[in-house]
Design a protein around this motif. Sequence first.
Motif, PDB file in Angstrom:
ATOM      1  N   LEU A 151       0.584  -1.009  -5.020  1.00 59.45           N
ATOM      2  CA  LEU A 151      -0.750  -0.682  -5.510  1.00 59.45           C
ATOM      3  C   LEU A 151      -0.928   0.825  -5.596  1.00 59.45           C
ATOM      4  O   LEU A 151      -0.482   1.568  -4.722  1.00 59.45           O
ATOM      5  N   ASP A 152      -1.561   1.269  -6.685  1.00 61.67           N
ATOM      6  CA  ASP A 152      -1.977   2.676  -6.824  1.00 61.67           C
ATOM      7  C   ASP A 152      -0.808   3.647  -6.806  1.00 61.67           C
ATOM      8  O   ASP A 152      -0.849   4.673  -6.128  1.00 61.67           O
ATOM      9  N   ILE A 153       0.238   3.367  -7.584  1.00 57.47           N
ATOM     10  CA  ILE A 153       1.404   4.251  -7.579  1.00 57.47           C
ATOM     11  C   ILE A 153       1.526   5.061  -8.867  1.00 57.47           C
ATOM     12  O   ILE A 153       2.569   5.669  -9.116  1.00 57.47           O
ATOM     13  N   GLY A 154       0.477   5.116  -9.664  1.00 58.82           N
ATOM     14  CA  GLY A 154       0.520   5.939 -10.864  1.00 58.82           C
ATOM     15  C   GLY A 154       0.428   7.410 -10.531  1.00 58.82           C
ATOM     16  O   GLY A 154      -0.128   7.817  -9.502  1.00 58.82           O
ATOM     17  N   VAL A 197       5.765  11.426  -3.061  1.00 61.57           N
ATOM     18  CA  VAL A 197       6.960  11.657  -3.872  1.00 61.57           C
ATOM     19  C   VAL A 197       6.616  11.344  -5.326  1.00 61.57           C
ATOM     20  O   VAL A 197       6.258  10.211  -5.659  1.00 61.57           O
ATOM     21  N   CYS A 198       6.723  12.333  -6.190  1.00 62.25           N
ATOM     22  CA  CYS A 198       6.314  12.205  -7.589  1.00 62.25           C
ATOM     23  C   CYS A 198       7.552  12.084  -8.475  1.00 62.25           C
ATOM     24  O   CYS A 198       8.493  12.877  -8.358  1.00 62.25           O
ATOM     25  N   ILE A 204       4.658   7.836  -5.207  1.00 62.04           N
ATOM     26  CA  ILE A 204       4.851   6.856  -4.134  1.00 62.04           C
ATOM     27  C   ILE A 204       4.672   7.550  -2.794  1.00 62.04           C
ATOM     28  O   ILE A 204       5.393   8.497  -2.458  1.00 62.04           O
ATOM     29  N   TRP A 205       3.721   7.074  -2.013  1.00 62.85           N
ATOM     30  CA  TRP A 205       3.433   7.682  -0.718  1.00 62.85           C
ATOM     31  C   TRP A 205       4.470   7.241   0.305  1.00 62.85           C
ATOM     32  O   TRP A 205       4.763   6.058   0.455  1.00 62.85           O
ATOM     33  N   HIS A 216       0.827  -1.209   0.000  1.00 58.59           N
ATOM     34  CA  HIS A 216       0.000   0.000   0.000  1.00 58.59           C
ATOM     35  C   HIS A 216       0.863   1.262   0.000  1.00 58.59           C
ATOM     36  O   HIS A 216       1.374   1.697   1.030  1.00 58.59           O
ATOM     37  N   PHE A 217       0.997   1.855  -1.203  1.00 58.13           N
ATOM     38  CA  PHE A 217       1.745   3.098  -1.378  1.00 58.13           C
ATOM     39  C   PHE A 217       0.878   4.160  -2.032  1.00 58.13           C
ATOM     40  O   PHE A 217       1.382   5.093  -2.667  1.00 58.13           O
ATOM     41  N   SER A 218      -0.442   4.031  -1.883  1.00 57.02           N
ATOM     42  CA  SER A 218      -1.372   4.988  -2.470  1.00 57.02           C
ATOM     43  C   SER A 218      -1.260   6.338  -1.778  1.00 57.02           C
ATOM     44  O   SER A 218      -1.051   6.421  -0.562  1.00 57.02           O
ATOM     45  N   SER A 219      -1.468   7.410  -2.567  1.00 61.75           N
ATOM     46  CA  SER A 219      -1.424   8.770  -2.017  1.00 61.75           C
ATOM     47  C   SER A 219      -2.778   9.236  -1.517  1.00 61.75           C
ATOM     48  O   SER A 219      -2.957  10.420  -1.240  1.00 61.75           O
ATOM     49  N   GLY A 220      -3.726   8.350  -1.393  1.00 54.88           N
ATOM     50  CA  GLY A 220      -4.990   8.693  -0.770  1.00 54.88           C
ATOM     51  C   GLY A 220      -6.167   7.941  -1.369  1.00 54.88           C
ATOM     52  O   GLY A 220      -6.356   8.051  -2.568  1.00 54.88           O
ATOM     53  N   PRO A 221      -6.919   7.221  -0.512  1.00 54.70           N
ATOM     54  CA  PRO A 221      -6.593   6.964   0.893  1.00 54.70           C
ATOM     55  C   PRO A 221      -5.240   6.253   1.045  1.00 54.70           C
ATOM     56  O   PRO A 221      -4.870   5.443   0.205  1.00 54.70           O
ATOM     57  N   CYS A 222      -4.543   6.602   2.119  1.00 57.54           N
ATOM     58  CA  CYS A 222      -3.175   6.143   2.308  1.00 57.54           C
ATOM     59  C   CYS A 222      -3.118   4.904   3.203  1.00 57.54           C
ATOM     60  O   CYS A 222      -4.120   4.476   3.758  1.00 57.54           O
TER      61      CYS A 222
END
Length: 389
Positions: A342-345, A307-308, A356-357, A13-19
Amino acid sequence: MTTRPATRPRSPHFSSGPCAKRPGWTLDALSGAALGRSHRSAAGKAKLRQAIDLTRETLRVPAEYRIGIVPASDTGAVEMAMWTMLGPRTVEVAAWEAFGLEWVTDTLRQLRIDPRIHHAPYGTLPDLSAIDTRRNDVVFTWNGTAAGVRVPDGDWIAADREGLTICDATSAAFAQPLDWPKLDVVTFSWQKVMGGEAAHGMLVLSPRAVARLESHVPPWPLPKVFRLTKGGRLIEGIFSGETINTPSMLAVEDYLDTLRWAQSQGGLDALHARADANARVIHDWVARTPWIANLAVDPATYSNTGVCLVIADADVLAAGDAMVARVATGIVETLAREGVALDIGAYRDAPPGLRIWCGGTVERADLEALTPWLDWAFAQEKATLARAA
């Protein structure tokens, strides 16, 4: 070709929201929730009041500032402040990514105020010194969630200002130091840095913001969920646990759990240190990896939460923008299929890349395990590109 890594992150889980939820989180953390109870019952109001009090303690919010739980996440909190407080003074909006541009749209097209707009492309900050923080109202994000760029400090804000500063701090609160004396309105949501659940926003008001609310009557209609005053006076109940609309007591319990976890880790300093150490893993990897780069241009503005990153490989760049987007999407999809990340686009309006959160609820060891997988996934995409050529 890069060898397929043997070690996986324990959490993908590295999503930027929900985190990411805090380490060790399970559904048992919600067992004390006031379910089936009115949020206006003694038990419900006690939970909401506790959430406010623990927020103040954890974030070190000054005692004279009010803290309220409001609807519609961070967006609702920002727009509540804008709809109720803007109008008496010239408005300046700083925008360098998607969310700042939303506040430009709100002032310009919805409130029909003609703001002074300070715009910069993704990866950079506008010239903050050009903003008249002494005389005018200012709306800005502390940390650009979609760009990986943050303001380095609050030194550019006048201490003797006459206007208000309205700060969207949703991906900064709990991870970056906030200069409270320079901020009149601060907003954030539970689902960002603390890994809580969506739909609830936090609205923090300085005494100067309260004075504006009690002295200014907006010329436009205010829906019920935006109304913070009655008869020209602040509705104090909102800032003691009497919410405007019905909150999820399950989400409240989850937020309380994360606040208790934060205290168990050592409080705000520990949260800042965790985010800094996490972001350092990614920034150090980028520094030694030629195919990837930070979207943020100036290291002084690097975010320690979202971090983008952008593709920097010369062969991919030479193949054109469509190939850059394809490679970035390929990395994201490959690591999702592998259950590694997951969800790192990148955010949909940002340049193609990765996001990457690195907030405090992520474990540093998971980020250390992630970077070899990023290299491996890129190698797969590069090999595909070579075969196509």
